[in-house]
Design a protein around this motif. Structure first.
Motif: not given
Length: 212
Positions: A30-31, A34, A37-38, A59
């Motif tokens: 999950k990290k 994130e 994306i971020l 990714s």
């Protein structure tokens, strides 16, 4: 409920180890997602379980990311043997200079302590004496400052004690004066209530009067 700090060592219990692996693996995935994306970065994550099962996240393409990593590593490790030798020589020179500085500092420290002065010249002894005089002057100045601060603290305590004494004197001084006046007033009242027989004259006259 406060969570305890997890000790960083292998979990011996197989069940607990498997549960922890599943939770931490999902959190890591999950990290990574994130972060990609971020921050708009290329992320590749590969995890093998104790049983050899593969878990991965990318990714974009994990193979392309691995090839990019290998290419980057090759480009950073292209230094020639001569450059490596020069770097080693430079590090050796820096280490040698540091050792010389440490030796000089140790020698200076011993001389300031009064050790190894036999080989010192007059000029060196004068310099050491000047250094000691400066150090003593700084120490005395600091000592004087500490004494002054201590004296100021004592003066403040003295003022507080004097003020407290004045307050107590005003409070209990009036009480003492009232208590001192009260026995005297009681004595006057008692004296006025006592009957006394006072006779002035010769003793025989006093006898006749008493017989009548």
């Amino acid at each position: 409920m406060v969570r305890g700090k997890t000790q960083m060592k292998r979990i011996e219990n197989p069940t607990s180890r498997q549960v922890t692996f599943s939770k931490r693996r999902n959190g890591l995935m999950k990290k990574a997602f994130e972060l990609s994306i971020l921050c708009d970065v290329e992320v590749a994550l590969i995890v093998f379980s104790p049983r050899g099962r593969l878990y991965e996240f990318a990714s974009s393409s994990i193979l392309e990311t691995i090839e990019r990593y290998c290419s980057h590593s090759r480009n950073n490790n292209t230094s020639t043997p001569s450059e490596s030798v020069e770097n080693t020589q430079h590090l050796k020179e820096e280490a040698k200079n540091m050792m010389k500085k440490i030796d000089l500092l140790e020698t200076s420290k011993r001389k300031l302590l009064g050790e190894g002065l036999g080989s010192c010249s007059i000029d060196e002894l004068q310099k050491i004496e000047q250094q000691l005089d400066k150090s003593i002057a700084k120490i005395r100045a600091k000592k004087t400052q500490v004494y002054r601060e201590h004296i100021d603290q004592l003066k403040e305590k003295e003022k507080a004690i004097v003020a407290e004494n004045v307050r107590l004197s005003e409070k209990y001084g009036n009480y003492s004066s009232q208590q001192a006046r009260k026995p005297y007033a009681d004595y006057i009242s008692l004296s006025s209530d006592v009957e006394t027989e006072l006779f002035i004259g010769l003793p025989d006259t006093r006898t006749r009067n008493m017989s009548h």
